[in-house]
Motif scaffolding. Structure first.
Motif, short mmCIF file in Angstrom:
data_model
loop_
_atom_site.label_atom_id
_atom_site.label_comp_id
_atom_site.label_asym_id
_atom_site.label_seq_id
_atom_site.Cartn_x
_atom_site.Cartn_y
_atom_site.Cartn_z
N PRO A 7 17.05 1.58 -6.33
CA PRO A 7 15.61 1.65 -6.07
C PRO A 7 15.27 1.26 -4.63
CG PRO A 7 16.09 0.23 -7.96
CD PRO A 7 17.39 0.60 -7.34
N THR A 8 14.10 1.69 -4.20
CA THR A 8 13.60 1.39 -2.85
C THR A 8 12.22 0.78 -2.95
OG1 THR A 8 14.87 3.26 -1.98
CG2 THR A 8 13.11 2.38 -0.59
N TYR A 9 12.03 -0.34 -2.26
CA TYR A 9 10.76 -1.06 -2.23
C TYR A 9 10.21 -1.03 -0.81
CZ TYR A 9 12.47 -2.77 -6.69
OH TYR A 9 12.96 -2.83 -7.96
N THR A 10 8.89 -1.17 -0.67
CA THR A 10 8.26 -1.12 0.65
C THR A 10 7.49 -2.41 0.92
OG1 THR A 10 8.07 1.28 0.52
CG2 THR A 10 6.65 0.17 2.12
N VAL A 11 7.76 -3.02 2.06
CA VAL A 11 7.04 -4.22 2.49
C VAL A 11 5.55 -3.86 2.62
CG1 VAL A 11 6.71 -5.85 4.41
CG2 VAL A 11 9.03 -5.22 3.66
N GLY A 12 4.69 -4.73 2.12
CA GLY A 12 3.25 -4.50 2.18
C GLY A 12 2.71 -3.76 0.97
N ILE A 13 3.59 -3.19 0.16
CA ILE A 13 3.18 -2.46 -1.04
C ILE A 13 3.80 -3.08 -2.29
CG2 ILE A 13 3.29 -0.24 -2.26
CD1 ILE A 13 3.24 1.11 0.51
N ASP A 14 5.11 -3.29 -2.25
CA ASP A 14 5.85 -3.79 -3.41
C ASP A 14 6.17 -5.27 -3.27
OD1 ASP A 14 6.13 -1.17 -4.68
OD2 ASP A 14 7.52 -0.71 -3.05
N ASP A 15 6.52 -5.90 -4.38
CA ASP A 15 6.92 -7.30 -4.39
C ASP A 15 8.36 -7.41 -3.89
OD1 ASP A 15 7.46 -9.96 -4.86
OD2 ASP A 15 7.24 -9.83 -7.04
N ILE A 16 8.54 -7.98 -2.71
CA ILE A 16 9.88 -8.14 -2.13
C ILE A 16 10.28 -9.62 -2.10
CG2 ILE A 16 9.86 -6.00 -0.78
CD1 ILE A 16 9.24 -9.08 1.13
N SER A 17 9.55 -10.46 -2.86
CA SER A 17 9.74 -11.91 -2.80
C SER A 17 11.12 -12.38 -3.27
CB SER A 17 8.64 -12.62 -3.57
OG SER A 17 8.67 -12.27 -4.95
N ALA A 18 11.86 -11.59 -4.00
CA ALA A 18 13.21 -11.98 -4.43
C ALA A 18 14.17 -12.04 -3.24
CB ALA A 18 13.74 -11.01 -5.48
N TRP A 19 13.87 -11.31 -2.17
CA TRP A 19 14.78 -11.21 -1.03
C TRP A 19 14.20 -11.79 0.26
CZ3 TRP A 19 13.07 -6.96 -3.86
CH2 TRP A 19 13.90 -6.62 -4.94
N GLY A 20 12.88 -11.96 0.32
CA GLY A 20 12.27 -12.48 1.54
C GLY A 20 10.77 -12.50 1.45
N GLN A 21 10.17 -12.72 2.61
CA GLN A 21 8.71 -12.84 2.72
C GLN A 21 8.20 -11.73 3.62
OE1 GLN A 21 7.60 -16.59 4.44
NE2 GLN A 21 5.57 -15.88 4.98
N GLU A 22 7.05 -11.16 3.29
CA GLU A 22 6.46 -10.11 4.11
C GLU A 22 5.50 -10.69 5.13
OE1 GLU A 22 4.32 -7.56 1.40
OE2 GLU A 22 2.51 -8.73 1.61
N LEU A 23 5.38 -9.99 6.24
CA LEU A 23 4.34 -10.21 7.23
C LEU A 23 3.76 -8.83 7.52
CD1 LEU A 23 6.02 -12.51 9.90
CD2 LEU A 23 4.21 -13.15 8.33
N CYS A 24 2.47 -8.68 7.39
CA CYS A 24 1.83 -7.42 7.74
C CYS A 24 0.76 -7.71 8.77
CB CYS A 24 1.24 -6.73 6.51
SG CYS A 24 2.53 -6.14 5.38
#
Length: 175
Positions: A7-24
């Motif tokens: 699967p592919t996730y997108t920062v700012g759209i999907d929950d990526i908290s398992a691998w890191g933190q987003e900054l938008c």
């Protein structure tokens, strides 16, 4: 060896908290503080992004064209990834594994205007362009006492669902 479509996730759209933190870097996003003046607008991270002094780097990369076969991780620092003018894609795997596994690997897209701060120990590949060659910046404590070690992915290579057609026709991605 088999290539697994992940699967592919997108920062700012999907929950990526398992691998890191987003900054938008956009108005009113909770991860940044905005300032502006005549002819300029500025966004900075609300929180410090690393507890160590960091190195700033720029990496020039090709467009994604082959499965990823190995990942690296950094237990001593957090790494921040930031695309320049084009979005980037890379593979990650949970830090809970002693070696990266195909089953737990996914891909993350970081669009222009966003960044991702990887959790310490998150397995990750280099970033790649999506539509063309590009460049990205990374910030991390690049300490020579902790050289990068690329570990083969247990269970076979991985490719993004966006690039399911990339099943081995190009060079293997591992460095």
């Amino acid at each position: 060896m088999k290539s697994h479509v992940r699967p592919t996730y997108t920062v700012g759209i999907d929950d990526i908290s398992a691998w890191g933190q987003e900054l938008c870097f956009s108005p009113e996003h909770p991860t940044v503080i905005q300032a502006s003046g005549e002819g300029w607008e500025d966004f900075k991270s609300r929180e410090k992004i690393n507890s160590n002094p960091v190195n700033l780097a720029m990496t020039f990369v090709e467009c994604f064209n082959a499965p990823v076969t190995a990942l690296e991780r950094h237990d001593h620092t957090q790494e921040t990834l930031l695309p320049t003018s084009e979005p980037i894609i890379f593979a990650v795997c949970s830090s809970h594994h002693p070696v990266p596994t195909a089953e737990d690997s996914v891909f993350i897209v970081i669009p222009r205007g966003c960044a991702m701060i990887l959790h310490r120990g998150t397995w990750h590949s280099p970033c790649f362009g999506i539509d063309s060659s590009t460049a990205y910046h990374w910030l991390a404590d690049s300490d020579p006492r902790f050289p990068s070690e690329w570990i083969p992915i247990e269970g076979g290579s991985v490719t993004s669902a966006l690039f399911a057609h990339c099943t081995g026709g190009g060079p293997r991605r591992h460095s």
